[in-house]
Design a protein around this motif. Structure first.
Motif, mmCIF file in Angstrom:
data_model
loop_
_atom_site.group_PDB
_atom_site.id
_atom_site.type_symbol
_atom_site.label_atom_id
_atom_site.label_comp_id
_atom_site.label_asym_id
_atom_site.label_seq_id
_atom_site.Cartn_x
_atom_site.Cartn_y
_atom_site.Cartn_z
ATOM 1 N N UNK A 79 0.815 -1.213 0.000
ATOM 2 C CA UNK A 79 0.000 0.000 0.000
ATOM 3 C C UNK A 79 0.852 1.267 0.000
ATOM 4 N N UNK A 80 2.121 1.135 -0.344
ATOM 5 C CA UNK A 80 3.008 2.294 -0.418
ATOM 6 C C UNK A 80 3.266 2.618 -1.888
ATOM 7 N N UNK A 112 4.314 7.339 0.115
ATOM 8 C CA UNK A 112 2.975 7.619 0.627
ATOM 9 C C UNK A 112 2.273 6.291 0.907
ATOM 10 N N UNK A 113 1.542 6.258 1.995
ATOM 11 C CA UNK A 113 0.699 5.108 2.290
ATOM 12 C C UNK A 113 -0.714 5.446 1.840
ATOM 13 N N UNK A 114 -1.351 4.525 1.117
ATOM 14 C CA UNK A 114 -2.695 4.783 0.611
ATOM 15 C C UNK A 114 -3.513 3.504 0.619
ATOM 16 N N UNK A 155 -6.764 9.300 -3.496
ATOM 17 C CA UNK A 155 -7.326 10.462 -2.828
ATOM 18 C C UNK A 155 -7.118 10.458 -1.337
ATOM 19 N N UNK A 156 -6.790 9.300 -0.775
ATOM 20 C CA UNK A 156 -6.488 9.204 0.646
ATOM 21 C C UNK A 156 -5.060 8.706 0.792
ATOM 22 N N UNK A 157 -4.201 9.564 1.314
ATOM 23 C CA UNK A 157 -2.802 9.190 1.399
ATOM 24 C C UNK A 157 -2.155 9.799 2.633
ATOM 25 N N UNK A 174 11.083 -1.662 7.435
ATOM 26 C CA UNK A 174 10.120 -2.442 8.202
ATOM 27 C C UNK A 174 8.936 -2.928 7.363
ATOM 28 N N UNK A 175 9.048 -2.830 6.034
ATOM 29 C CA UNK A 175 7.922 -3.257 5.204
ATOM 30 C C UNK A 175 8.375 -4.194 4.086
ATOM 31 N N UNK A 176 9.218 -3.722 3.187
ATOM 32 C CA UNK A 176 9.642 -4.547 2.068
ATOM 33 C C UNK A 176 9.777 -3.741 0.799
ATOM 34 N N UNK A 177 9.671 -4.424 -0.350
ATOM 35 C CA UNK A 177 9.950 -3.802 -1.637
ATOM 36 C C UNK A 177 8.769 -2.981 -2.156
ATOM 37 N N UNK A 178 9.106 -1.844 -2.738
ATOM 38 C CA UNK A 178 8.133 -0.988 -3.420
ATOM 39 C C UNK A 178 8.646 -0.812 -4.847
#
Length: 254
Positions: A49-50, A70-72, A76-78, A128-132
């Motif tokens: 979700x990034x 950005x996390x979304x 429109x929501x980020x 702390x998340x992974x690959x984007x």
């Protein structure tokens, strides 16, 4: 364009250009601006979700972009996340771009002066998340001079009693989209285009959309010498459902 930050020459002087195809941080501490930043403080968000941007950036050789996360959960929501939470990245093809850090710890991708046209693929790591995964499109301004965002002025179209196209996007890879009233990621229609700078011939091939006018027409356009104004001669992007078609020139805009 979500999370996109284009850097000029002055700003690039403030970035530490690493000049390699990959960069990473071996520790938890990173100096960002005037305060130390610890990746342990990065918000815990799922990498799926990034995003860095909704629309793929089009860059010329020598231009740069910051990987701002950005996390979304939906367009429109980020939620803006600390740039320094992007702890590393790899780029392909090799030699097409380099990586560096700006003053706030953000990871900067700089397109090489001799980079070929086409996509540069990015696989970044969010702490702390992974690959984007993302990519940018490298284009040649001489071969694709329409590349960028365009709009018709509201006042000029109002004088005609017509609805302006507020977002016309030409990509350097031959894609385009048309939107009369932009909202989040909504577009009226999109497809592919070809443009001949010598003759001004513009060919539009709509592929899909929410509103595809029946009177889209291939034809000629005039690009001003400074590249700031685009005037339709015989070409047309069509008429919106609820208004008249505006014939005012397009100007470059965000």
């Amino acid at each position: 364009m979500l999370g996109l930050s284009l850097l000029g020459e002055a700003e690039l002087k403030n970035a530490l250009i690493i000049g390699a195809a990959a960069i990473g941080l071996s520790g938890c501490a990173l100096t960002g601006g005037s305060a130390d930043f610890s990746t342990a403080d990065c918000p815990d968000r799922p990498a799926t979700n990034i995003v860095f941007w909704w629309e793929t950036p089009a860059l010329q050789p020598g231009e740069a972009v910051t990987l701002t996360p950005y996390y979304t959960e939906r367009p429109g929501m980020m939620e803006a996340l600390p740039p320094a939470c992007v702890t590393g990245a790899s780029l392909s093809p090799k030699g097409a771009a380099s990586l560096g850090r700006d003053e706030l710890g953000g990871l900067v991708v700089t397109i090489d002066d001799n980079a070929p046209t086409g996509p540069v693929r990015i696989e970044a790591t969010y702490a702390r998340a992974g690959s984007v995964r993302a990519h940018v499109n490298v284009y040649d301004a001489a071969a694709a001079p329409l590349t960028g965002r365009w709009r018709q002025e509201d006042s000029a179209c109002a004088a005609q009693g017509a609805e302006p196209i507020r977002e016309l996007i030409f990509e350097g890879d031959g894609e385009f989209s048309v939107t009369w009233t932009p909202f989040e990621t909504y577009k009226d229609y999109w497809g592919r285009y070809t443009y001949d700078p010598a003759s001004g011939a513009l060919t539009l091939e709509p592929e899909s959309g929410n509103q595809i006018p029946g009177d889209i027409k291939n034809g000629t356009v005039v690009l001003s010498e400074d590249g700031a104004t685009l005037t339709l001669e015989t070409a047309s992007f069509g008429t919106p459902r609820t208004s008249r078609r505006c014939t005012a020139p397009f100007v470059r805009g965000r």
